[in-house]
Scaffold this motif. Sequence first.
Motif, PDB file in Angstrom:
ATOM      1  N   TRP A   1      32.757  18.207 -10.062  1.00 28.03           N
ATOM      2  CA  TRP A   1      33.525  17.428  -9.093  1.00 28.03           C
ATOM      3  C   TRP A   1      34.897  17.045  -9.656  1.00 28.03           C
ATOM      4  O   TRP A   1      35.914  17.168  -8.998  1.00 28.03           O
TER       5      TRP A   1
ATOM      6  N   VAL B   1      28.670  18.978  -1.002  1.00 30.62           N
ATOM      7  CA  VAL B   1      28.277  17.569  -1.024  1.00 30.62           C
ATOM      8  C   VAL B   1      27.996  17.091   0.393  1.00 30.62           C
ATOM      9  O   VAL B   1      28.898  17.053   1.223  1.00 30.62           O
TER      10      VAL B   1
ATOM     11  N   LYS C   1      19.794  12.354  -9.664  1.00 29.43           N
ATOM     12  CA  LYS C   1      20.174  13.487  -8.822  1.00 29.43           C
ATOM     13  C   LYS C   1      21.576  14.010  -9.124  1.00 29.43           C
ATOM     14  O   LYS C   1      21.932  15.094  -8.682  1.00 29.43           O
ATOM     15  N   ILE C   2      22.369  13.194  -9.801  1.00 29.98           N
ATOM     16  CA  ILE C   2      23.727  13.652 -10.087  1.00 29.98           C
ATOM     17  C   ILE C   2      23.860  13.884 -11.583  1.00 29.98           C
ATOM     18  O   ILE C   2      23.956  12.943 -12.368  1.00 29.98           O
TER      19      ILE C   2
ATOM     20  N   GLU D   1      23.919   9.070  -2.907  1.00 32.67           N
ATOM     21  CA  GLU D   1      23.500   8.906  -4.299  1.00 32.67           C
ATOM     22  C   GLU D   1      24.700   8.526  -5.183  1.00 32.67           C
ATOM     23  O   GLU D   1      24.595   7.684  -6.066  1.00 32.67           O
ATOM     24  N   ALA D   2      25.843   9.153  -4.877  1.00 35.43           N
ATOM     25  CA  ALA D   2      27.049   8.873  -5.666  1.00 35.43           C
ATOM     26  C   ALA D   2      27.495   7.420  -5.493  1.00 35.43           C
ATOM     27  O   ALA D   2      28.118   6.836  -6.374  1.00 35.43           O
TER      28      ALA D   2
ATOM     29  N   THR E   1      25.197   9.105 -15.457  1.00 45.04           N
ATOM     30  CA  THR E   1      24.640   9.924 -14.375  1.00 45.04           C
ATOM     31  C   THR E   1      23.534   9.184 -13.626  1.00 45.04           C
ATOM     32  O   THR E   1      23.137   8.092 -14.014  1.00 45.04           O
TER      33      THR E   1
ATOM     34  N   LEU F   1      23.798  13.436  -1.072  1.00 42.34           N
ATOM     35  CA  LEU F   1      24.408  13.407  -2.396  1.00 42.34           C
ATOM     36  C   LEU F   1      25.498  12.336  -2.471  1.00 42.34           C
ATOM     37  O   LEU F   1      25.627  11.622  -3.466  1.00 42.34           O
ATOM     38  N   SER F   2      26.255  12.207  -1.396  1.00 41.48           N
ATOM     39  CA  SER F   2      27.327  11.220  -1.452  1.00 41.48           C
ATOM     40  C   SER F   2      26.737   9.807  -1.430  1.00 41.48           C
ATOM     41  O   SER F   2      27.289   8.886  -2.022  1.00 41.48           O
TER      42      SER F   2
ATOM     43  N   ARG G   1      27.253  18.357 -12.736  1.00 41.05           N
ATOM     44  CA  ARG G   1      27.764  18.212 -11.373  1.00 41.05           C
ATOM     45  C   ARG G   1      29.023  17.339 -11.373  1.00 41.05           C
ATOM     46  O   ARG G   1      30.018  17.659 -10.737  1.00 41.05           O
ATOM     47  N   LEU G   2      28.951  16.251 -12.121  1.00 43.41           N
ATOM     48  CA  LEU G   2      30.114  15.365 -12.177  1.00 43.41           C
ATOM     49  C   LEU G   2      31.330  16.082 -12.749  1.00 43.41           C
ATOM     50  O   LEU G   2      32.442  15.956 -12.245  1.00 43.41           O
TER      51      LEU G   2
END
Length: 722
Positions: free
Chosen positions: A194, A44, A185-186, A51-52, A182, A48-49, A190-191
């Motif tokens: 994580w 990550v 991109k995530i 996006e999160a 979601t 990506l973070s 993926r979730l």
Amino acid sequence: MIKARCLTLFAGSALLRSTKLPRTSKSSLNPRELDYPLTELPGVGPALSGEAGKLGLASLGDLLFYFPCRHEDFTTQKQIGELKWGEEATVRCKVEKVSLQRTRRRNLRLVKAMVGDETGYMEAVWYNQDYLVDQLTAGDELLLRGVYEGGGKTIYKVRSHEILGKQEAGLHTIGFVPVYPTTEKISVRRLRGWLAQVRPLAARLADPLPPSLRAELMLPWRSDAIDSMHFPRTLADFKLAERRLIFEELYLMQVGLLSQRRHFGKVRRGVALGPVAGLTRDFIHGLPFRLTPDQKLVCSEISADMQCPQPMQRLLQGDVGSGKTVVAVYAMLRAVEDGRQAALMAPTEVLAEQHFLNLERMLSGMGLRLALLSGRLKTAERKALLADIAAGVIDIAVGTHALIQKDVDFKRLAVVVVDEQHRFGVEQREQLADKATRGGVTPHVLHMTATPIPRTLALTLYGDLDISTIKAMPAGRRPVRTWLVPEFKRSGAYGFIRDQLDAGRQCYVVCPLIEESEAIEARAAESEAERLAAGEFARYRVAVLHGQMPGPDKQETMRRFAAGEIQVLVATTVIEVGVDVPNATVMMIEEADRFGLAQLHQLRGRVGRGEHESCCLLFGDPKTEPAERRLAAMTTTTDGFRLADIDLEIRGEGQLFGTRQSGLPDLKLARLTRDLDVLKLARRKAAELVAADPELRRPENVLLREEIERVFGDTVEWLRRV
Ligand code: ADP
Ligand code: MG
């Protein structure tokens, strides 16, 4: 659309801001890891973070509270030999051979794998996932989730697969598989990945519930509950986990509200009024009607409260037109007959003026001194009035929140009535009590609302108040008939109104709501009034009323309408509350689709207040589904509580806790309409706790106290101060 149910409890924590804390060894239990940013996760990076962040996820702890919107039940597991045609099941098997097959249909390519276990073989099929040919190799152990069926020959259509021996195996194809909201991109995979990684951190969460309570209610630990929210072993586990977290949410809120209330009950001193005396008796006997049983009950509840030295904090709920005003007057007269002063606070100037006129009328001949503290008084007038209030010459003062400003100094203020209190939040409620405190004495406060709040919600929002309700309307009321009028029937509607006017009745025309600007709204009302006065209602007396008019003009217009001198009142929503002219029988609302349901109900409440049959004509073309549902609801019921429930359904509860109800944390998991039993339990347990340990000082309650401070933030500053 999937609704996110995440609790971002950690987002605001101070530790978050100091990123990249030194890493401790995995074995030690370091609660701070919860505050580490997502970039701590392998793979990550900042992109990506970032996006999160859109999902409200900033820290590892946030992930734990990012709950799935549902689970896939992938619990059935079978061996190949056991599979029946058409059955969906998870199969554990070994790859024998993989191939890519083009079909005659364009855009359709199949990846086929011969897979087997000790009971047999089958052909597993994936559609249009060519890359799998490189990923799958003979000898791989797989978990497959799919359906066993076939065309000419038996195949197994794969919905989801994972290769065993890889890091996250068993996450996507077996058991209860969480499904998360979601972004592009995530992905949900993926979730899940994580979550699988941060899952052990749940053990580091402190449990704010006192251990004895947890044991008594047989609730799981918080850490276990959070784990089961994501990866439950059984449905029962999930339900229990959810119940535990909903309970926690509601319990924290109730403990917060109740201990706050208790705190104020202790530090605030009120006046115990004497028993009911002549003034209130005369008032009640002088009314042209008899009080309804509900009104009587509420009056006695109020009277009992006021005879205690603890300041009253009571909410009076009653639908529009249910007769709250007499109760308010009763409450104020209780102060006056005890030689003290009362104040009536309204949310707007128009309403304050209206109340003032009403009071003058209702109390004429009783020798009382009333005052309207209008924002439009000239400096000298205001000064003289303030002096009278301070000298105790004024018995009852009416005004907006200007009434509780610093320079307003009552000599002996004992009772404050707040009308339409839903326009004030929890914080303002507290401010009011504090500001109204003079010489160390806090007045009794009666909050009134005509916005019916479902009882469940009332308990939550007003956990700090006692609640009285007027349920039944005065006898003889006829429900207002409501129609949604199509544009082509407009002229017919005007004809209908003219018939009413000719029969001696009066009518309101409400102009479209323009949220951006009161000035534009006012101009629109003025031009509509001109248009009607020159056209459809040329033979009648038409006037306009809006918030931008000078106070005296508004008062004069209202007086003339009440006296019947004006027949058609074209108005903005200034007439939404409090206006009481029983001879008015038609409420016509333009662009009704723009108004909220509560607002429409309030507006409609301006008619149907007397003996004549009344009606409400809604114009407007609903362009959204919620608008359509609102208008449909208006035409099907006149019950304010029913409408409030419908409103709750349409809007969802989240919004009810928006800015307007500032000071309360949002509810993330609990749904008040559904979780009423849990709410009641939480409230009862919270009351027990606060009675036993009001300041949450006992060791077993320390974690609870910390959690409440965190969730409630500044609104429980007192909890820290004590
Ligand atoms: P709201 O609860 O909306 O403030 P009001 O107090 O303005 O309602 O009352 C609506 C109307 O009902 C008023 O005209 C009032 O005089 C009348 N009213 C109130 N109580 C009674 C009663 N017990 N019997 C008959 N009419 C009543
Ligand atoms: Mg009222």
